[in-house]
Design an enzyme around this catalytic site. Structure first.
Site, PDB file in Angstrom:
ATOM      1  N   GLY A 138      -4.542  72.781  65.790  1.00  9.62           N
ATOM      2  CA  GLY A 138      -5.950  72.235  65.578  1.00  9.62           C
ATOM      3  C   GLY A 138      -6.090  71.433  64.194  1.00  9.62           C
ATOM      4  N   GLY A 172      10.427  81.226  58.164  1.00  7.81           N
ATOM      5  CA  GLY A 172       9.156  80.403  58.664  1.00  7.81           C
ATOM      6  C   GLY A 172       9.223  80.042  60.055  1.00  7.81           C
ATOM      7  N   THR A 201      -7.273  76.883  70.648  1.00  3.23           N
ATOM      8  CA  THR A 201      -7.171  78.360  70.323  1.00  3.23           C
ATOM      9  C   THR A 201      -5.873  78.909  70.706  1.00  3.23           C
ATOM     10  OG1 THR A 201      -8.297  78.934  72.060  1.00  3.23           O
ATOM     11  CG2 THR A 201      -9.637  78.154  70.236  1.00  3.23           C
ATOM     12  N   GLY A 227       5.709  70.933  73.544  1.00  2.00           N
ATOM     13  CA  GLY A 227       5.086  70.257  72.585  1.00  2.00           C
ATOM     14  C   GLY A 227       4.992  68.784  72.649  1.00  2.00           C
ATOM     15  N   GLY A 280     -10.347  75.578  67.376  1.00  2.00           N
ATOM     16  CA  GLY A 280      -8.935  76.215  66.941  1.00  2.00           C
ATOM     17  C   GLY A 280      -8.494  75.667  65.703  1.00  2.00           C
ATOM     18  N   ALA A 281      -8.377  76.264  64.613  1.00  2.00           N
ATOM     19  CA  ALA A 281      -7.931  75.730  63.387  1.00  2.00           C
ATOM     20  C   ALA A 281      -6.752  76.338  62.793  1.00  2.00           C
ATOM     21  CB  ALA A 281      -9.071  76.109  62.286  1.00  2.00           C
ATOM     22  N   GLY A 282      -5.905  76.667  63.818  1.00  2.00           N
ATOM     23  CA  GLY A 282      -4.381  77.045  63.281  1.00  2.00           C
ATOM     24  C   GLY A 282      -3.532  75.666  63.258  1.00  2.00           C
ATOM     25  N   LYS A 301       5.145  78.424  80.055  1.00  2.00           N
ATOM     26  CA  LYS A 301       5.447  77.005  80.227  1.00  2.00           C
ATOM     27  C   LYS A 301       6.114  76.962  81.463  1.00  2.00           C
ATOM     28  CE  LYS A 301       6.151  76.598  75.061  1.00  2.00           C
ATOM     29  NZ  LYS A 301       6.780  76.867  74.027  1.00  2.00           N
TER      30      LYS A 301
END
Lengths: 316, 177
Positions: free
Chosen positions: A12, A187, A77, A135, A7-9, A205
């Site tokens: 990641g 954002g 991901t 988080g 996962g490259a969000g 969650k």
């Protein structure tokens, strides 16, 4: 530890960026289309700028990462509902190879908790998922330290976007649509904020917390949660609440074997009415009473730091 | 402090019994077991409540500690305690209702809440920014009987469902009403 990051969000990428600082090496990194593998450690800066400029992380096949040398699979991901794929299969493959797994993706532990635990029992590897709830906030690790069986209730705010919208509505007397549009401009809210505002993200969650608290006695999935969103709230409802020293927040309640998510009236300056995009959770436990955890939960670097904390715990 | 707690006081208990033989006797057992001194019983046999229960008023003497045990014993025995000493309506709850409040007859909504019997409306604040035909919101302050918060909220959910109103509940998990 040698990490394989999927996962490259935002999360990641932040893990790849921060791994070296924490003394770890990323030996494999993949998004849905591409991958890069290097047994000596990938060049984080080069790979991340390649991702930004070309939209890919490397030239290798995403499948090739599973053959790389790594100790911990970091699954970052996007969260998917139902079968939790492809995240679940990634967890399955890593555990089958006796590797550890750290999840940022909520899907596998929210929708298929029993399956994940069963695979873990068959494997030398361990699964950790502290980053999936709040988080960077140490919510699951606090529950782990206190002991799940001693925790009677967990409740509070676990979605920064919904909290931002509600705190702005309360402060400015504005309506939902207006504030949401503003949040998107800033954002804070994603282009499609559905899961944030309809309560799904918060419920996932809550379900993960319920799974941890039940210690395998009962499995919870999203279907077991009672979920209501904030889309129908108006500025005048928040005004009415304020007249009474209260406000409205999107609250998850995990207690008595049930998970409920919905807008709730809470004291205006109380423990579960954080401002802006913060999260705030109360854990009620035998002997130690009410423990409060508040702070900036989500975000790429914040969640990545929680992932790396889990990696540290595996190293111990 | 112990002196105060040992003081015997008179209390009134209002119970609602199922209309079955033996129920009155069953309701008195916890009082005897926990050391209450029975002063009088008023059994309103002919006066059935709208839900089909028989109201009974019991006057007793007990120390505050024993009285607490008696009320707990009655609840454990499944006896409906409507009023225990001075504790009636001791919990304050705030809710917000939103939707077509005026069109769905606000006074009928309030009457339905009152009809749930374990709560009473003590304050209402209405906000109808777009006039009476559009969506409006109201904040209601309810006084609920001790320990009945969950029942009151469940009744509110039913009323809101039936009238297609949005209900914002107070956070009550962990005993914070």
């Amino acid at each position: 530890m040698r990490l394989c990051v999927l996962g490259a969000g935002a999360v990641g990428s932040a893990v790849v960026e921060l791994a070296a600082e924490h003394g770890h090496v990323v030996t494999a990194f993949a998004d849905s289309e591409s991958a890069v593998v290097d047994a000596d450690g990938i060049d984080a800066d080069a790979v991340l700028s390649k991702k930004r400029e070309e939209g890919v992380v490397g030239d290798a096949d995403p499948e090739s990462v599973f053959d790389a040398d790594y100790d911990v699979l970091v699954e970052a991901t996007p969260t998917t509902l139902g079968d939790a794929e492809p995240g679940f299969s990634h967890v399955e493959r890593a555990l089958a190879d006796d590797r550890d797994v750290v999840l940022a993706n909520k899907g596998p532990v929210a929708e298929r908790y029993a399956d994940v635990r069963a695979l873990e029992a068959e494997s030398e590897g361990t699964v950790r998922f502290g980053a999936t709830v709040g988080g960077a906030l140490p919510i699951l690790s606090t529950i782990e330290d206190v002991g799940p069986s001693r925790v009677s209730a967990v409740y509070g705010v676990l979605n920064g976007t919904a909290n931002f919208v509600l705190s702005r509505m309360a402060a400015e007397g504005l309506d939902y649509e207006h504030v949401l549009a503003e949040a998107q401009d800033l954002g804070v809210a994603e282009a499609d904020p559905t899961f944030d505002v309809d309560g799904t993200d918060t419920a996932l969650k809550g379900v993960i917390v319920a799974n941890v608290l039940s210690e395998g006695e009962t499995e919870y999935t999203l279907d077991d949660a009672e979920v209501e969103g904030i889309q129908e709230l108006s500025g005048s409802m928040l005004d009415l609440a304020a007249e009474d020293g209260q406000t409205i927040r999107l609250i998850v309640e995990v207690a008595d074997g049930a998970v409920r998510v919905g807008p709730r009236l809470v004291p205006e300056n109380g423990a579960v009415a954080p401002s802006g995009t913060e999260n705030a959770v109360q854990i009620e436990a035998d002997y130690c009473g009410r423990l409060g955890i508040t702070g900036q939960g989500a975000g790429g670097p914040e969640t990545a730091s929680a992932v790396l904390t889990d990696v540290e715990r595996l190293a111990d | 402090m112990s002196e105060v707690r040992n003081d015997v006081q008179a209390y009134t208990l209002r119970l609602e019994l199922v209309d079955e033989p033996g129920e009155l006797l069953r309701s008195l057992q916890p009082i005897a077991e926990h050391g209450g001194n029975l002063l009088s019983i008023f059994h309103e046999r002919g006066n059935v409540t709208p839900r089909g229960y028989i109201p009974v008023e019991v006057d007793i003497e007990a120390t505050p500690d024993r009285f607490d045990n008696i009320v707990e014993g009655l609840s454990e025995a499944g006896i409906n305690v409507i009023q225990a000493g001075t504790e009636r309506y001791s919990e304050r709850l705030t809710i917000i209702l939103s939707g077509h409040l005026i069109e769905t007859d606000l006074s009928d909504t309030l009457t339905q809440i009152e009809a749930t019997r374990n709560a009473t409306v003590t304050d209402i604040s209405l906000s109808a920014p777009a006039g009476s035909i559009d969506v409006s919101s109201a904040r209601l302050q309810l006084a609920a009987e001790s320990g009945s918060t969950e029942d009151v909220l469940s009744a509110m959910r039913d009323i809101a469902d039936e009238k297609d109103l949005q209900l914002v509940e107070p956070l009550t998990v962990g005993g914070r009403a």
